[in-house]
Design a protein around this motif. Structure first.
Motif, PDB file in Angstrom:
ATOM      1  N   PHE A  44      -6.407  13.455  -3.402  1.00  0.00           N
ATOM      2  CA  PHE A  44      -7.157  12.795  -4.599  1.00  0.00           C
ATOM      3  C   PHE A  44      -7.486  11.151  -4.208  1.00  0.00           C
ATOM      4  N   VAL A  45      -7.848  10.361  -4.353  1.00  0.00           N
ATOM      5  CA  VAL A  45      -7.673   9.303  -4.411  1.00  0.00           C
ATOM      6  C   VAL A  45      -8.685   8.582  -5.283  1.00  0.00           C
ATOM      7  N   ASP A  46      -9.004   7.846  -6.018  1.00  0.00           N
ATOM      8  CA  ASP A  46      -9.786   6.377  -6.888  1.00  0.00           C
ATOM      9  C   ASP A  46     -10.565   5.495  -5.874  1.00  0.00           C
ATOM     10  N   THR A  47     -11.877   6.209  -6.133  1.00  0.00           N
ATOM     11  CA  THR A  47     -12.757   5.620  -5.196  1.00  0.00           C
ATOM     12  C   THR A  47     -12.758   3.758  -5.144  1.00  0.00           C
ATOM     13  N   ASP A  48     -12.428   3.299  -6.049  1.00  0.00           N
ATOM     14  CA  ASP A  48     -11.909   1.653  -5.747  1.00  0.00           C
ATOM     15  C   ASP A  48     -10.299   1.190  -5.839  1.00  0.00           C
ATOM     16  N   ALA A  49      -9.463   2.464  -5.190  1.00  0.00           N
ATOM     17  CA  ALA A  49      -8.510   2.514  -4.646  1.00  0.00           C
ATOM     18  C   ALA A  49      -7.898   2.532  -3.074  1.00  0.00           C
ATOM     19  N   ILE A  50      -8.997   3.208  -2.856  1.00  0.00           N
ATOM     20  CA  ILE A  50      -8.836   3.685  -1.089  1.00  0.00           C
ATOM     21  C   ILE A  50      -8.492   2.024  -0.389  1.00  0.00           C
ATOM     22  N   VAL A  51      -8.074   2.256   0.942  1.00  0.00           N
ATOM     23  CA  VAL A  51      -7.801   1.007   1.984  1.00  0.00           C
ATOM     24  C   VAL A  51      -8.257   1.590   2.661  1.00  0.00           C
ATOM     25  N   PRO A  78       0.886  -1.537   0.261  1.00  0.00           N
ATOM     26  CA  PRO A  78       0.068  -0.392  -0.071  1.00  0.00           C
ATOM     27  C   PRO A  78       0.536   1.306  -0.092  1.00  0.00           C
ATOM     28  N   LEU A  79      -0.071   2.809  -0.697  1.00  0.00           N
ATOM     29  CA  LEU A  79       0.535   3.938  -0.509  1.00  0.00           C
ATOM     30  C   LEU A  79       0.152   4.344   1.012  1.00  0.00           C
ATOM     31  N   GLU A  97     -15.859  12.099 -17.413  1.00  0.00           N
ATOM     32  CA  GLU A  97     -16.522  12.359 -16.194  1.00  0.00           C
ATOM     33  C   GLU A  97     -15.323  10.914 -14.498  1.00  0.00           C
ATOM     34  N   ALA A  98     -14.369  11.487 -14.240  1.00  0.00           N
ATOM     35  CA  ALA A  98     -13.333  10.378 -13.364  1.00  0.00           C
ATOM     36  C   ALA A  98     -13.938  10.806 -12.284  1.00  0.00           C
ATOM     37  N   VAL A  99     -14.998  10.295 -10.982  1.00  0.00           N
ATOM     38  CA  VAL A  99     -14.497  10.686  -9.967  1.00  0.00           C
ATOM     39  C   VAL A  99     -13.592   9.726  -8.685  1.00  0.00           C
ATOM     40  N   GLN A 100     -13.016  10.958  -7.906  1.00  0.00           N
ATOM     41  CA  GLN A 100     -12.005  10.750  -6.614  1.00  0.00           C
ATOM     42  C   GLN A 100     -13.321  10.906  -5.263  1.00  0.00           C
ATOM     43  N   LEU A 101     -11.943  10.409  -4.642  1.00  0.00           N
ATOM     44  CA  LEU A 101     -12.922  11.336  -3.219  1.00  0.00           C
ATOM     45  C   LEU A 101     -11.207  12.121  -2.366  1.00  0.00           C
ATOM     46  N   LYS A 102     -11.581  13.091  -2.410  1.00  0.00           N
ATOM     47  CA  LYS A 102     -10.928  14.255  -1.801  1.00  0.00           C
ATOM     48  C   LYS A 102     -11.034  13.811  -0.037  1.00  0.00           C
ATOM     49  N   PHE A 103      -9.623  14.186   0.113  1.00  0.00           N
ATOM     50  CA  PHE A 103      -9.666  14.356   1.976  1.00  0.00           C
ATOM     51  C   PHE A 103      -8.158  15.452   2.182  1.00  0.00           C
ATOM     52  N   GLN A 104      -9.251  16.378   3.041  1.00  0.00           N
ATOM     53  CA  GLN A 104      -8.825  17.765   3.980  1.00  0.00           C
ATOM     54  C   GLN A 104      -8.937  17.370   4.881  1.00  0.00           C
ATOM     55  N   GLY A 105      -7.594  17.499   5.790  1.00  0.00           N
ATOM     56  CA  GLY A 105      -7.288  18.080   7.202  1.00  0.00           C
ATOM     57  C   GLY A 105      -6.048  17.463   7.528  1.00  0.00           C
ATOM     58  N   GLU A 106      -6.000  16.713   8.529  1.00  0.00           N
ATOM     59  CA  GLU A 106      -4.228  16.218   8.489  1.00  0.00           C
ATOM     60  C   GLU A 106      -4.403  14.933   9.602  1.00  0.00           C
ATOM     61  N   GLY A 107      -3.978  14.636   7.886  1.00  0.00           N
ATOM     62  CA  GLY A 107      -3.726  12.256   8.925  1.00  0.00           C
ATOM     63  C   GLY A 107      -2.986  11.614   7.202  1.00  0.00           C
ATOM     64  N   HIS A 108      -3.537  10.497   7.983  1.00  0.00           N
ATOM     65  CA  HIS A 108      -2.951   9.965   6.812  1.00  0.00           C
ATOM     66  C   HIS A 108      -4.002   9.292   5.639  1.00  0.00           C
ATOM     67  N   VAL A 109      -3.584   9.124   4.604  1.00  0.00           N
ATOM     68  CA  VAL A 109      -4.747   7.380   3.526  1.00  0.00           C
ATOM     69  C   VAL A 109      -3.536   6.573   3.249  1.00  0.00           C
ATOM     70  N   VAL A 110      -4.500   5.418   3.409  1.00  0.00           N
ATOM     71  CA  VAL A 110      -3.823   3.807   2.234  1.00  0.00           C
ATOM     72  C   VAL A 110      -4.413   3.988   1.578  1.00  0.00           C
ATOM     73  N   VAL A 111      -3.618   3.754   0.501  1.00  0.00           N
ATOM     74  CA  VAL A 111      -4.131   3.266  -0.778  1.00  0.00           C
ATOM     75  C   VAL A 111      -3.281   2.650  -1.432  1.00  0.00           C
ATOM     76  N   ARG A 112      -4.560   1.373  -1.963  1.00  0.00           N
ATOM     77  CA  ARG A 112      -3.824  -0.070  -2.514  1.00  0.00           C
ATOM     78  C   ARG A 112      -3.239   0.724  -3.945  1.00  0.00           C
ATOM     79  N   PRO A 113      -2.373  -0.250  -4.559  1.00  0.00           N
ATOM     80  CA  PRO A 113      -1.364   0.323  -6.362  1.00  0.00           C
ATOM     81  C   PRO A 113      -2.030  -0.208  -7.061  1.00  0.00           C
ATOM     82  N   SER A 114      -3.584  -0.053  -6.822  1.00  0.00           N
ATOM     83  CA  SER A 114      -4.177  -0.143  -8.489  1.00  0.00           C
ATOM     84  C   SER A 114      -5.695  -0.517  -8.307  1.00  0.00           C
ATOM     85  N   GLU A 115      -6.829  -0.227  -8.956  1.00  0.00           N
ATOM     86  CA  GLU A 115      -8.271   0.073  -8.079  1.00  0.00           C
ATOM     87  C   GLU A 115      -8.398  -1.593  -8.148  1.00  0.00           C
TER      88      GLU A 115
END
Length: 225
Positions: free
Chosen positions: A165-172, A153-154, A198-216
């Motif tokens: 900004f994270v693809d909705t299919d890649a978010i962990v 993961p990233l 059109e592409a849709v992503q989740l936008k994260f704002q604030g302070e913290g960490h996002v975990v993302v898988r390296p593929s959809e």
């Protein structure tokens, strides 16, 4: 017996303490002394005096098909012994949740967790009625959470002036202190969605960490019951 298969690289090591540990990159070992919870079908081996009990839909009871494909049935494991958990040779990771922490994770990535952790199903704020991350599991309390991820993961830091900004299919998953909203990108749509516009992503704002898988996400295999 001799050969590489029986080398120390593959040999199970003696347990040193109760609870969850990483056995290797693809497997978590849990030394049970009481009770713990795990994904149904994820136990690959055990020894000792252990009992396994289905717990219905558990964490995934409200997860929509877009998130996990089949939801996430849980089981309780009780007694004294050792059990090993894995899922389709995905990489395994352990998250330590401390009092006051809150970790939101996609149900498809949950492997096992301490019974001392509490969890609830939450709707991703700002996601409306679309996207693979509409419902997620929020863990709180004090204990360890075992996760799986296809690949390494990233872990991306989020700062107040630097949204992610994270693809909705890649978010962990993501840590507390982050606000989510749905972001639509017309320009990315033509490149990433085969000209859908059109592409849709989740936008994260604030302070913290996002975990993302390296593929959809790929279509989830049906659970075996």
């Amino acid at each position: 017996m001799k050969g590489d298969l029986f080398s120390s690289q593959h040999m199970v090591r003696p347990a040193t303490a109760a609870g969850m540990t990483i056995e290797n990159a693809k497997c978590i070992r849990y030394t049970v002394d009481g009770e713990m919870h795990a994904r149904q079908g994820a136990m690959v081996a055990y020894r000792g005096n252990l009992q396994f009990e289905r717990k219905g839909q558990g964490v995934g009871g409200m997860l929509k098909r877009a998130v996990t494909g089949e939801g996430l049935p849980l089981m309780a494991v009780r007694g004294q012994g050792e059990a090993w958990f894995a899922l389709e040779a995905q990489n395994c990771f352990v998250v330590d949740v401390d009092p006051g922490d809150e970790f939101t994770v996609n149900g498809r990535n949950v492997l096992c967790f301490d019974s001392s952790l509490s969890y609830r199903i939450a709707t991703v704020k700002g996601a409306g009625i679309t996207g693979g991350g509409l419902f997620n599991s929020v863990f709180t309390g004090h204990g360890r959470l075992g996760l799986v991820c296809e690949g390494n993961p990233l872990v991306i830091p989020v700062a107040p002036r630097y949204p992610v900004f994270v693809d909705t299919d890649a978010i962990v998953g993501w840590t507390a202190g982050l606000d989510t909203s749905l972001h639509r990108s017309q320009s990315l749509g033509s490149m990433l969605r085969g000209g859908s516009g059109e592409a849709v992503q989740l936008k994260f704002q604030g302070e913290g960490h996002v975990v993302v898988r390296p593929s959809e996400a790929t279509p989830h295999k049906a659970q075996q019951h």
